[in-house]
Write an enzyme that holds these catalytic residues in place. Structure first.
Site, mmCIF file in Angstrom:
data_model
loop_
_atom_site.group_PDB
_atom_site.id
_atom_site.type_symbol
_atom_site.label_atom_id
_atom_site.label_comp_id
_atom_site.label_asym_id
_atom_site.label_seq_id
_atom_site.Cartn_x
_atom_site.Cartn_y
_atom_site.Cartn_z
ATOM 1 N N GLN A 113 -1.033 8.986 -6.373
ATOM 2 C CA GLN A 113 -1.518 8.482 -5.090
ATOM 3 C C GLN A 113 -1.117 9.415 -3.947
ATOM 4 O OE1 GLN A 113 -0.231 4.170 -6.489
ATOM 5 N NE2 GLN A 113 -0.829 4.090 -4.358
ATOM 6 N N ARG A 159 9.925 -3.315 4.804
ATOM 7 C CA ARG A 159 8.686 -4.097 4.909
ATOM 8 C C ARG A 159 8.942 -5.561 4.546
ATOM 9 N NH1 ARG A 159 3.133 -3.745 5.739
ATOM 10 N NH2 ARG A 159 3.275 -1.548 6.257
ATOM 11 N N ARG A 178 1.812 -2.794 -4.586
ATOM 12 C CA ARG A 178 0.953 -3.586 -3.698
ATOM 13 C C ARG A 178 1.722 -4.681 -2.936
ATOM 14 N NH1 ARG A 178 -4.716 -5.657 -6.224
ATOM 15 N NH2 ARG A 178 -6.015 -5.351 -4.414
ATOM 16 N N THR A 198 5.435 1.980 7.909
ATOM 17 C CA THR A 198 6.535 1.654 8.829
ATOM 18 C C THR A 198 7.362 2.900 9.137
ATOM 19 O OG1 THR A 198 7.887 0.943 6.962
ATOM 20 C CG2 THR A 198 6.662 -0.759 8.144
ATOM 21 N N GLU A 213 -3.659 -4.482 0.376
ATOM 22 C CA GLU A 213 -2.485 -5.275 0.009
ATOM 23 C C GLU A 213 -2.508 -6.749 0.422
ATOM 24 O OE1 GLU A 213 1.275 -2.442 0.345
ATOM 25 O OE2 GLU A 213 -0.214 -2.057 1.888
#
Lengths: 492, 770
Positions: free
Chosen positions: B197, B310, B342, B442, B722
């Site tokens: 990714q 998160r 996810r 973030t 997500e």
């Protein structure tokens, strides 16, 4: 050096022949090092340039990414079944047509199941998609009306991590509701002729290389003779279990008798009193055949593996593997099934409950093979129930399963009782102390609650990946309560 | 390429015909080798000695490598350098890579692996989060987000509840296991085909480990067979190992993990242990929350800190809580390093607060949906998050009102209560749960993206961008965006494989941000190309048609043409326009760039504006629980989700449905179970159970929130990757409701995530004995 017996009194041939890409393919294992007799069909396809659509997702028959369709002759016609190619050894293909996703259609000329899945949003990452296409295609070729539960059942063996399945199910449903002859319909006659020609040669196939000796007898007599001569050989039929020894444990299996071509083992006979099911009948055909006479058995098979597995797994194989979970064993033991065993010189029949002697051990002697399983049809005067507890409803092995057979007198007293549990010990076992306690008692909630105490005397289960010991004890007790609730109040 | 106009996904035709190419399908030359990794089978040990001589002698083996053979840095930690490429002095988890083998066949590699001898001195291993916490040595100092005065608010509260809540890990179960193919070129050149990714990070780490500059390492990602976060950092590992073998042997090397190895040795969703105290009023208004989030990082940092952060940013989910203290700690264990999945910590934080709300409702004997409504963030007041960001464009109340009606929540809840009174062994449950999910990385600097767009003289368009395709439909959306910006037909646009030579220095395709950021970068590039074409076309029209003159501002790109909007007869095809520009020596290629404006965060103060915007959604799930077997059937699910103006509605629905089902899996059947030595017991699909086609709701109603464009984003859309995952929590809450019904909702069930059939049976039993 391993010593291999030779079959002097039967004609043998050393090649396998099957159809792929509309052409006959023959493999002579003595002339190639690319493949061996225990090369799986998946490994074979992955080694070809033009069949990369068949994917390996797990190599153990759980994900369905490697699903292929095998078409074979049934009464002069082709029947199409979806199978996990990771669990099939190459010799199984002999006399059959192998169909992969590439054969269905191309970019410019898609098969209806491909077209609808592409247009309706049935693919995301696409890795599971060829397998789904193939499972859908097998269903498309199935006769009769296709219902939504049927679609879900046909797809339950194809894991998809992206889509959430809804669009996949709806697409396949749509394709099956609008079935028309497809590209395979036109070619069927030719394929039938080709396959008939291959199967005309009934010689035993003996695939012999320096490292392997793999026999494919084509009659029961030959199978028994081989068994007599090669008692150390591994006998396989569906190979859904044995294939894992090659793909996962990397074992070398040098000597195999594969009885999957023995027609006599496909016997299915039913009278008012009993059913005789050939050891080579696969669980999917049994599931459909016993639906009326023995619905409980059919329901058990509904949640037994996936359709791909059930198409290959045989009843004889399931019984002979004698796993602790047992799958079909608890119910068949409770039903009083027996096993008809043949050797070259002798026939005998023993109760299934005596046939299983220990953890993956049976009473089968090295020169014997299971011929048929005799199952008495449960009488309506009796209660016969089977329950399975698993983490996931479909395609999951039970944590605990239980089969219960009861005869109640008019005043609700328990006159006969047998209780068999899977997943509670090293083998499928009866709960003797609990049975003893129940005999003569009234079939009531109170009796059942008391009986669950005895289950703890009967079993000391283990903790493993599927459940904890304490959980298993609770589950077994709950199954007794469930049996009572269903016979007492009926289903909600 | 031109016949897929009707297909929803740009690769759909390849998917269904089996012609889509994944790593293992790439044709390789005959000298290509199979790479194999020797993984540690002990969780914690000092390496006393090892012997590779016998392994090297195996026929067909070309290389057996240890840490000593690494030319560059022996580290592949993505953020913090604490992950050796190959273990050197010690091993810290089962599954840590120790040696690499390249051979001409799988069998030879296997045989060599069996001949490697290692002597360990085993050390005590920490194999659970609880044990790590007991030892009291966190991986990093705890972090805090504090707002108001939680202590005095707890004292003032009408009611206080407290407790502990566990959420389990989750295996990604992408269908394509980790794989990479590395092909050495001239000199130091290395071409890496990765299932990653984050191609730029793969490139960086391969360069560091091989000790070569980045400009000779090219990483290409065509598509992944699923990612879900599992290939955000850990796809790097496979690529690095293959690159090392390829560099040593100077032959192409492919490594593909088999399913069991992938499950046993790669990272998963972080298990969390959450301790909390919550204070609330008689009306169920949550005034105080003290929540302590602890995550199991495994042996190395990986992305654990960002994931914990998160979780902290989502510890209040959709609810305004004026007095709050969120503490977060990452703990080290001797397990494979856990990684992105996810939701990235969001699900763990959100599950905890949803469980708290559920407890409040039960304690007060009120409807949990109503308690949720009362605590939602407000439109004008009660709208400040614990970290200081104002919740703007809050759709929570709107979605709630709509969904309550469309799902017939109240009516069905009454029916369910009646059913439960009548049935002893079967219980039904229903629950509503919301998600408010912050969109942006973030870590603020990651919020940047690049694109490279070419317009060819035949009027076709090639789009390159930094995002990767893992099934989420990013390339499909990008294609739609490019077509719209150029006014071109969709089949004129091709989105290229992601490649570090075309788009450098990219961020991971993660945080649901792929379309938002790369879409904007593509738009920027197209804007530049169009700006070059416009004067050429205007001149062309003016030469041909004379007065009144075509002004630049009159020209529009539409229906494969460039048209004068005021004089419709003045039009030329995009192809002709491209040709004109070419003849006039105007560039038809442009680099686009985007950075998300206004995002920042300061951990010293625990305040900032970490998210560009929030995505909202809600689900109502109804389940039937067999209380004797613990079996769960989802009877119905209703989802209403906010995606702004959808770029591709079918793709967005697919993300919502797939995300929900994946969330359901995490909450129910997906269980990671280890033995006492640290071996994963549920290491294959035989025992690790993700949802099948038979597990989806009987009735599955999914709707997109209409007519609420998202300001300031590409075509007014919203991220969707997500957020829907967390809607699966409604299923868990519904199960809990069903369990609770067996005690007439008078007692609090003890239930954690996942609610397996066994966990449900245990919860029911405990409820009986309470």
């Amino acid at each position: 050096m391993m010593k291999f017996a030779t079959m002097s009194n039967h004609p043998t041939t050393d090649i396998i022949r099957f159809i792929l890409d509309d052409k006959e393919v023959s493999i002579n294992f003595t002339r190639t090092t690319r493949w061996t007799p225990t090369t799986t069909v998946l490994q074979y396809l992955r080694s070809l340039e033009n069949h990369k659509g068949t994917k390996e997702g797990c190599a153990e028959g759980d994900c369905g990414a490697c699903t292929v369709v095998v078409a074979q002759l049934e009464n002069g016609k082709l029947s199409y079944t979806a199978l996990n190619s990771c669990l099939i050894f190459l010799p199984f293909l002999h006399g059959k047509q192998l169909i992969t996703v590439e054969n269905l259609g191309s970019f410019d000329n898609m098969h209806p199941v491909q077209k609808i899945l592409a247009e309706a949003g049935g693919s995301q990452c696409g890795f599971c998609t060829p397998g789904i296409v193939i499972s859908a295609f097998a269903l498309f070729k199935q006769h009769g009306k296709i219902t939504r539960p049927e679609v879900v059942d046909a797809l339950a063996g194809n894991l998809c991590r992206c889509t959430g399945y809804r669009l996949v199910i709806e697409s396949v449903m749509h394709a099956c509701e609008n079935r028309k002859p497809d590209i395979f319909s036109g070619k069927e006659k030719k394929v039938v002729a080709l396959l008939a020609a291959i199967r005309k040669d009934r010689s035993t196939i003996h695939l012999k290389t320096t490292d392997y000796s793999y026999y494919l007898p084509q009659s029961w007599q030959e199978a028994l003779l081989l068994r007599q001569q090669l008692p150390e050989a591994l006998v396989i039929n569906g190979s859904t279990d044995v294939a894992l020894r090659v793909t996962k444990k990397k074992e070398h299996l040098p000597l195999i008798i594969d009885i999957s071509l023995v027609e006599e083992l496909r016997l299915f006979r039913q009278t008012k009193k009993e059913m005789l099911i050939g050891a080579g009948c696969n669980l999917e055909e049994i599931r459909i055949a016993v639906r009326e006479a023995f619905p409980m058995f059919s329901e058990l098979l509904d949640v037994f593996g996936s359709r791909q597995i059930r198409h290959r797994a045989t009843l004889g194989g399931n019984i002979a593997s004698a796993s602790p979970i047992g799958d079909t064993l608890p119910l068949l033991m409770a039903a009083g099934a027996s096993v008809v065993i043949h050797s070259l010189k002798r026939k005998r029949e023993i109760l299934l409950s005596s046939f299983v002697t220990g953890y993956r051990q049976t009473a089968l002697k090295p020169n014997e093979l299971i011929y048929v399983i005799r199952i008495p049809i449960p009488s309506s005067a009796e209660i016969l129930k089977f329950f399975k507890i698993s983490k996931r409803k479909d395609v999951d092995i039970s944590s605990v399963s239980g089969a219960f057979r009861l005869k109640l007198s008019r005043d609700k007293k328990i006159s006969q009782v047998s209780l068999f549990f899977g997943g509670m010990a090293a083998t499928t076992r009866p709960a003797r102390q609990t049975e003893q306690f129940l005999k003569g008692k009234t079939w009531s909630r109170e009796t059942i609650e008391q009986a669950t105490v005895y289950l703890q005397k009967d079993f000391t289960p283990i903790s493993d990946a599927r459940a904890q010991a304490g959980g298993r004890v609770r589950m077994a007790a709950n199954l007794l309560i469930k049996c009572w609730s269903e016979t007492h109040t009926g289903k909600p | 390429m031109t016949k897929d106009r009707n297909n929803h996904h740009e690769s759909a035709a390849y998917h269904v015909t089996g012609t889509a190419v994944y790593i293992d399908d790439i044709p390789v030359s005959s000298d290509a080798l199979t790479g194999k990794v020797f993984f540690s089978q002990v969780p914690h040990a000092e390496i006393r000695s090892f012997d590779l001589r016998e392994a090297k002698k195996v026929k067909g083996v070309f290389a057996v490598l240890s840490a000593k053979d690494i030319p560059g840095i022996n580290n592949m930690g993505p953020v913090v350098h604490d992950e050796p490429v190959l273990a050197e002095v010690s091993v810290q988890c089962i599954g840590q890579a120790m040696f690499l083998i390249a051979a001409d066949s799988e069998a030879s590699a296997e045989e060599a692996s069996g001949k490697i001898k290692v002597k360990f001195r085993e050390k005590k291993a920490i194999l659970t989060l609880e044990e790590a916490m007991k030892q009291g040595k966190p991986m990093y100092p705890a972090r805090f987000i504090i707002s108001g005065d939680v202590e005095s608010a707890l004292k003032r509260a009408d009611h206080v509840i407290g407790g502990e809540f566990h959420t389990g890990g989750q295996e990604h179960w992408y269908l394509e296991t980790h794989a990479a193919l590395c092909v050495p070129g001239e000199g130091d050149e290395m071409r890496v085909y990765a299932s990653s990714q984050h191609p730029s990070e793969t490139q960086t780490l391969v360069a560091e480990v091989l000790s070569v500059p980045k400009n000779v390492v090219e990483v290409e990602v065509k598509r992944m067979g699923g990612g879900f976060g599992g290939k955000e950092t850990q796809g790097n590992h496979i690529a690095i190992w293959a690159a090392l073998l390829a560099k040593t042997t100077r032959q192409p090397v492919k490594i593909r993990l088999c399913r069991d190895d992938d499950q046993k040795y790669t990272g998963k969703r972080h298990p969390f242990l959450i301790r909390y105290q919550a204070g609330f009023s008689k009306e169920g208004i949550l005034n105080a929350l003290d929540v302590d989030l602890n995550s199991n990082a495994g042996y190395a940092t990986d992305l654990s800190r960002a994931i914990l952060e998160r979780a902290m940013f989502h510890a209040e989910n959709a609810y305004f809580i004026p007095n709050i203290r969120i503490k977060g700690t990452v703990w080290k264990t001797n397990q494979p390093s856990n990684t992105a999945f996810r939701g990235f910590g969001g699900p763990q934080g959100i599950a905890a607060i949803e469980n708290i709300i559920d407890r409040i409702a039960r304690r007060l004997g009120l409807c949990s949906a109503e308690i949720r409504r009362r605590n939602f963030y407000g439109a004008r007041s009660r709208n400040k998050t614990p970290y200081g960001q104002i919740v703007k464009h809050n759709h929570l109340p709107l979605i709630y009102d709509k969904l309550l009606v469309s799902s017939q929540y109240l009516k069905r809840k009454n029916e369910i209560d009646a059913f439960n009174k009548k049935n002893e062994f079967f219980k039904k449950g229903i629950a509503l749960s919301p998600v408010k999910f912050g969109i942006s990385f973030t870590t603020s600097f990651l919020n940047q993206a690049g694109a490279l767009v070419h317009l060819y003289t035949d009027g076709t368009i090639l789009v390159n961008h930094g995002g990767t395709e893992m099934g989420q439909g990013l390339h499909t959306k990008i294609r739609r965006i490019a077509a719209k910006e150029f006014g071109a037909a969709i089949d004129k646009v091709v989105v290229n494989a992601t490649n570090t030579s075309r788009i450098p220095n990219t961020s991971a395709t993660a945080a649901s941000s792929g379309t938002d950021m790369n879409g904007m970068a593509v738009k920027d590039a197209i804007r530049q190309i169009k700006a070059g074409i416009l004067p050429i076309v205007a001149d062309h029209f003016n030469l041909k048609f004379g007065k009144p003159k075509t002004r630049l501002t009159d020209l529009v790109f539409s229906e494969d043409h460039v048209i004068d909007d005021r004089h419709k007869e003045r039009k030329i095809t995009l192809r002709e326009a491209a040709n004109l520009a070419y003849l006039q020596r105007v560039s038809l290629s442009a680099v686009g760039f985007y950075k998300t404006p206004g995002v920042f965060f300061d951990w010293n103060t625990g305040k900032g504006h970490p998210f560009y915007y929030f995505a909202f959604g809600m689900a109502v799930t109804e389940v039937l629980v067999d209380t004797l077997t613990g079996a769960v059937k989802i009877l119905r699910a209703d989802i209403l989700h906010d995606v702004g103006d959808s770029i591709e509605p079918l793709i967005d629905r697919g993300q919502i449905e797939g995300g929900y089902i994946q969330g359901v899996g995490w909450c129910t059947t997906e269980e990671l179970r280890w033995d006492e030595k640290g071996n994963l017991l549920t290491h294959s699909p035989d025992t690790y159970k993700i949802p099948t086609a038979a597990d989806i709701p009987d009735v599955f109603n999914v709707e997109l929130l209409k007519d609420h464009p998202n300001p300031g984003t590409i075509h007014h859309s919203k991220a969707v990757g997500e957020p829907p995952f967390m809607l699966g929590i409604s299923c868990w809450l519904a199960i809990k409701y069903a369990i609770s019904a067996s005690a007439n909702h008078r007692k609090e069930p003890e239930l954690n995530i996942p609610a397996t059939n066994e966990a449900i049976l245990f919860a029911l039993e405990k409820l009986k004995s309470k």
